[in-house]
Design an enzyme around this catalytic site. Structure first.
Site, PDB file in Angstrom:
ATOM      1  N   HIS A 125      -7.154  -3.397   6.197  1.00 47.13           N
ATOM      2  CA  HIS A 125      -7.536  -3.116   7.586  1.00 47.13           C
ATOM      3  C   HIS A 125      -9.009  -3.483   7.771  1.00 47.13           C
ATOM      4  O   HIS A 125      -9.822  -3.290   6.880  1.00 47.13           O
ATOM      5  CB  HIS A 125      -7.333  -1.631   7.920  1.00 47.13           C
ATOM      6  CG  HIS A 125      -7.281  -1.371   9.386  1.00 47.13           C
ATOM      7  ND1 HIS A 125      -8.428  -1.222  10.142  1.00 47.13           N
ATOM      8  CD2 HIS A 125      -6.249  -1.298  10.241  1.00 47.13           C
ATOM      9  CE1 HIS A 125      -8.088  -1.029  11.397  1.00 47.13           C
ATOM     10  NE2 HIS A 125      -6.773  -1.081  11.496  1.00 47.13           N
TER      11      HIS A 125
ATOM     12  N   ASP B  84       1.144  -0.183   9.944  1.00 47.19           N
ATOM     13  CA  ASP B  84       2.389  -0.971  10.003  1.00 47.19           C
ATOM     14  C   ASP B  84       3.235  -0.861   8.749  1.00 47.19           C
ATOM     15  O   ASP B  84       4.367  -1.338   8.715  1.00 47.19           O
ATOM     16  CB  ASP B  84       2.027  -2.446  10.252  1.00 47.19           C
ATOM     17  CG  ASP B  84       1.423  -2.632  11.620  1.00 47.19           C
ATOM     18  OD1 ASP B  84       0.279  -3.125  11.704  1.00 47.19           O
ATOM     19  OD2 ASP B  84       2.065  -2.234  12.602  1.00 47.19           O
TER      20      ASP B  84
HETATM   21  C1  SDX Z   1      -3.151  -3.725  12.820  1.00 48.52           C
HETATM   22  O1  SDX Z   1      -7.904  -3.698  14.049  1.00 48.52           O
HETATM   23  C2  SDX Z   1      -7.048  -2.771  14.295  1.00 48.52           C
HETATM   24  O2  SDX Z   1      -7.379  -1.665  14.630  1.00 48.52           O
HETATM   25  C3  SDX Z   1      -5.583  -3.215  14.148  1.00 48.52           C
HETATM   26  C4  SDX Z   1      -4.527  -2.108  14.181  1.00 48.52           C
HETATM   27  C5  SDX Z   1      -4.444  -1.461  15.538  1.00 48.52           C
HETATM   28  O3  SDX Z   1      -4.019  -0.303  15.600  1.00 48.52           O
HETATM   29  O4  SDX Z   1      -4.700  -2.166  16.546  1.00 48.52           O
HETATM   30  O5  SDX Z   1      -4.849  -1.127  13.212  1.00 48.52           O
HETATM   31  C6  SDX Z   1      -3.141  -2.678  13.881  1.00 48.52           C
HETATM   32  O6  SDX Z   1      -3.255  -4.878  13.134  1.00 48.52           O
HETATM   33  C7  SDX Z   1      -3.088  -3.297  11.383  1.00 48.52           C
HETATM   34  C8  SDX Z   1      -3.208  -4.510  10.379  1.00 48.52           C
HETATM   35  C9  SDX Z   1      -1.815  -5.147  10.277  1.00 48.52           C
HETATM   36  N1  SDX Z   1      -1.908  -6.423   9.498  1.00 48.52           N
HETATM   37  C10 SDX Z   1      -1.414  -6.529   8.264  1.00 48.52           C
HETATM   38  O7  SDX Z   1      -0.923  -5.604   7.632  1.00 48.52           O
HETATM   39  C11 SDX Z   1      -1.487  -7.946   7.681  1.00 48.52           C
HETATM   40  C12 SDX Z   1      -1.985  -7.912   6.245  1.00 48.52           C
HETATM   41  N2  SDX Z   1      -3.421  -7.507   6.253  1.00 48.52           N
HETATM   42  C13 SDX Z   1      -4.386  -8.536   6.306  1.00 48.52           C
HETATM   43  O8  SDX Z   1      -4.064  -9.770   6.753  1.00 48.52           O
HETATM   44  C14 SDX Z   1      -5.819  -8.051   6.499  1.00 48.52           C
HETATM   45  O9  SDX Z   1      -6.014  -6.978   5.664  1.00 48.52           O
HETATM   46  C15 SDX Z   1      -6.266  -7.702   7.904  1.00 48.52           C
HETATM   47  C16 SDX Z   1      -5.999  -8.819   8.851  1.00 48.52           C
HETATM   48  C17 SDX Z   1      -5.586  -6.471   8.377  1.00 48.52           C
HETATM   49  C18 SDX Z   1      -7.778  -7.431   7.852  1.00 48.52           C
HETATM   50  O10 SDX Z   1      -8.382  -8.616   7.497  1.00 48.52           O
HETATM   51  P1  SDX Z   1      -9.979  -8.737   7.368  1.00 48.52           P
HETATM   52  O11 SDX Z   1     -10.648  -7.455   7.703  1.00 48.52           O
HETATM   53  O12 SDX Z   1     -10.396  -9.963   8.114  1.00 48.52           O
HETATM   54  O13 SDX Z   1     -10.174  -8.898   5.833  1.00 48.52           O
HETATM   55  P2  SDX Z   1     -10.110 -10.302   5.073  1.00 48.52           P
HETATM   56  O14 SDX Z   1      -8.944 -11.080   5.574  1.00 48.52           O
HETATM   57  O15 SDX Z   1     -11.462 -10.913   5.136  1.00 48.52           O
HETATM   58  O16 SDX Z   1      -9.778  -9.823   3.580  1.00 48.52           O
HETATM   59  C19 SDX Z   1     -10.821  -9.363   2.714  1.00 48.52           C
HETATM   60  C20 SDX Z   1     -10.290  -9.626   1.304  1.00 48.52           C
HETATM   61  C21 SDX Z   1      -9.873 -11.097   1.099  1.00 48.52           C
HETATM   62  O17 SDX Z   1      -9.972 -11.378  -0.287  1.00 48.52           O
HETATM   63  P3  SDX Z   1     -11.347 -12.133  -0.819  1.00 48.52           P
HETATM   64  O18 SDX Z   1     -11.460 -13.414  -0.015  1.00 48.52           O
HETATM   65  O19 SDX Z   1     -12.479 -11.148  -0.535  1.00 48.52           O
HETATM   66  O20 SDX Z   1     -11.087 -12.355  -2.296  1.00 48.52           O
HETATM   67  O21 SDX Z   1      -9.089  -8.859   1.077  1.00 48.52           O
HETATM   68  C22 SDX Z   1      -7.989  -9.736   0.876  1.00 48.52           C
HETATM   69  C23 SDX Z   1      -8.404 -11.085   1.441  1.00 48.52           C
HETATM   70  O22 SDX Z   1      -7.681 -12.153   0.796  1.00 48.52           O
HETATM   71  N3  SDX Z   1      -6.849  -9.171   1.627  1.00 48.52           N
HETATM   72  C24 SDX Z   1      -5.593  -9.132   1.184  1.00 48.52           C
HETATM   73  C25 SDX Z   1      -4.873  -8.450   2.181  1.00 48.52           C
HETATM   74  N4  SDX Z   1      -5.706  -8.104   3.179  1.00 48.52           N
HETATM   75  C26 SDX Z   1      -6.931  -8.546   2.833  1.00 48.52           C
HETATM   76  N5  SDX Z   1      -5.008  -9.620   0.062  1.00 48.52           N
HETATM   77  C27 SDX Z   1      -3.663  -9.398  -0.056  1.00 48.52           C
HETATM   78  N6  SDX Z   1      -2.916  -8.748   0.850  1.00 48.52           N
HETATM   79  C28 SDX Z   1      -3.481  -8.255   1.977  1.00 48.52           C
HETATM   80  N7  SDX Z   1      -2.734  -7.616   2.889  1.00 48.52           N
END
Ligand code: SDX
Length: 421
Positions: free
Chosen positions: A306, A363
């Site tokens: 998140h 989710d």
């Molecule tokens: C919602 O913002 C809100 O408030 C949203 C929400 C709401 O109520 O409106 O809470 C609802 O959208 C919840 C999130 C639902 N999405 C998912 O579950 C999809 C999977 N999660 C990710 O794609 C991710 O965690 C996000 C999109 C939720 C957040 O992404 P960020 O903050 O941009 O973080 P990032 O992509 O920069 O990741 C940071 C690191 C990376 O690794 P490094 O490059 O540092 O090595 O964490 C890793 C990412 O690769 N990473 C994950 C991951 N999420 C982040 N690796 C594996 N699996 C994951 N799910």
């Protein structure tokens, strides 16, 4: 003496004030940055950028706190109905008995949709994703409510709010009925708002339908937990579309499209599809954990991580408990719930997830409840939109009442320099 920060650039020092919120959140006020320094900030995804002041929702990602207008979601889930929470988010206070009765009556009286909207619905193939249909139908409402709402007119604003809150669940249910080839339902004014969501989705023409207390109780909780979440992707979309003075319906239609994405609200559908593929793959959670950590593999553990919660998502905790209760009450033993729980346990022990503070989000477990309640996977994000509607309305109204400037970020140009043909 309010706080400030100093920036030194090209041997000059510039000073910028610190703004502080009611929960001691602090930010650098850079409204004069470019005028003073010629510089802009650079922050893809706005990870470090505040877009507005807001008095609607407070969340603390480190401590896992989420409050609507100061009330904790835990208390609201236990003591309030979804429509009371909608009133709270939009008007700022929980309704009195009289205000609630009036609000419910106004919604009931507006629970019809112009028959011509059905022609938009008919134009979609059955296989169309319900979120795309919902966004179009919501846009279609504009045709029946063409004026860009005058936010200074309490009466006009209330009429638009009631219209959207009353008609949105009808349109949402129609997207489900379309996929199933079923006749379209309207609300039954003898039922509550949440009972009507179930009634309109599931009532078959040849059978009586009384929504079960388990279904209504779980839906009430789920819709409350999704009702608002400060400046997330879809809410920021609603605010920025509305900042051009596009109407409320057009702004919410854009919010529906933003929520659809699998990184945002579409994650609840993606989680179940992921759990089902793990189940089909023999429940090999270790293989999928490895894929999630492999930088060369685009696979992400859906429902994990998140932007703000760098500890647990308080909503996930409540939903996980509700998932156990609902499945027990319905006597369902869903193997994907066990897969979800073992994935969570493994991730909580894995340095890759621990180092990146990746925990289950809202989710991760919601789809398991929706599935147990008989809601089809392609409708999960529509259920998220149903919950988020009052938050979108409240945030749009706040942005317009604060007379915020049109949203228009800057950029760093990296293209070709001036050249001739
Ligand atoms: C919602 O913002 C809100 O408030 C949203 C929400 C709401 O109520 O409106 O809470 C609802 O959208 C919840 C999130 C639902 N999405 C998912 O579950 C999809 C999977 N999660 C990710 O794609 C991710 O965690 C996000 C999109 C939720 C957040 O992404 P960020 O903050 O941009 O973080 P990032 O992509 O920069 O990741 C940071 C690191 C990376 O690794 P490094 O490059 O540092 O090595 O964490 C890793 C990412 O690769 N990473 C994950 C991951 N999420 C982040 N690796 C594996 N699996 C994951 N799910």
């Amino acid at each position: 003496m309010s706080d400030s920060v100093k920036l030194t650039y090209q041997n000059k020092t510039f000073e910028f004030p610190i703004v502080e919120g009611s929960e001691n959140e602090k930010g650098i006020d850079i409204k004069t940055l470019r005028a003073q320094t010629g510089l802009i900030t650079f922050d893809p995804g706005f990870k470090n950028t505040g877009s507005c002041n807001s008095g609607i929702t407070f969340l603390n990602g480190e401590e896992g706190i989420l409050r609507y207008r100061g009330y904790s979601i835990e208390e609201l889930c236990e003591k309030a109905s979804f429509i009371e929470v909608a009133f709270l988010l939009i008007f700022g206070e929980l309704p009195t008995e009289k205000e609630l009765a009036l609000f419910n009556n106004e919604i009931r009286e507006d629970s019809l949709v112009d028959e011509d909207l059905k022609s938009i619905l008919k134009s979609f193939p059955k296989a169309a994703h319900p979120m795309g249909v919902l966004s179009s139908l919501t846009s279609g409402l504009i045709a029946f409510n063409p004026n860009s709402v005058d936010v200074e007119s309490e009466a006009e604003m209330r009429e638009a709010i009631i219209m959207l809150i009353a008609k949105f669940p009808i349109l949402a249910s129609w997207t489900h009925r379309k996929v199933k080839g079923l006749p379209l339902n309207y609300a039954n004014t003898a039922l509550s708002y949440v009972e009507n969501v179930a009634h309109m989705m599931f009532k078959l023409p040849h059978q009586d339908f009384k929504p079960s207390p388990v279904l209504v109780g779980a839906l009430n909780k789920l819709l409350i937990l999704h009702a608002d979440h400060e400046q997330n992707c879809s809410t920021s979309t609603v605010r920025i579309v509305g900042s051009s003075q596009a109407g409320l319906f057009a702004s919410v239609s854009a919010g529906v499209s933003a929520l659809w994405g699998p990184l945002h609200g579409g994650a609840n559908q993606a989680v179940i599809e992921m759990l089902e593929s793990i189940q089909a793959d023999g429940g090999d959670t270790k293989k999928y954990m490895a894929k999630a950590k492999d930088k060369n593999d685009p696979f992400r553990l859906m429902g994990f991580g998140h932007r703000v919660y760098k500890n647990f998502d308080p909503r996930a905790r409540i939903i996980k408990k509700a998932a156990d209760e609902v499945l027990q009450e319905l006597g369902i033993n869903d193997p994907v719930l066990e897969i979800a729980k073992s994935l969570e346990q493994e991730a909580l022990r894995d340095p890759y997830f621990i180092d990146r503070k990746l925990y289950p989000n809202v989710d991760f477990y919601s789809g398991i409840i929706y599935r147990a309640l008989g809601i089809p996977t392609e409708m999960f994000t529509v259920m998220f939109a149903l919950g988020r509607l009052p938050g979108w309305i409240a945030q749009w109204l706040e942005m317009r009442k604060n007379n915020e400037p049109i949203g228009r970020p800057r950029q760093i140009y990296t293209g070709k320099q001036n050249r001739s043909i």
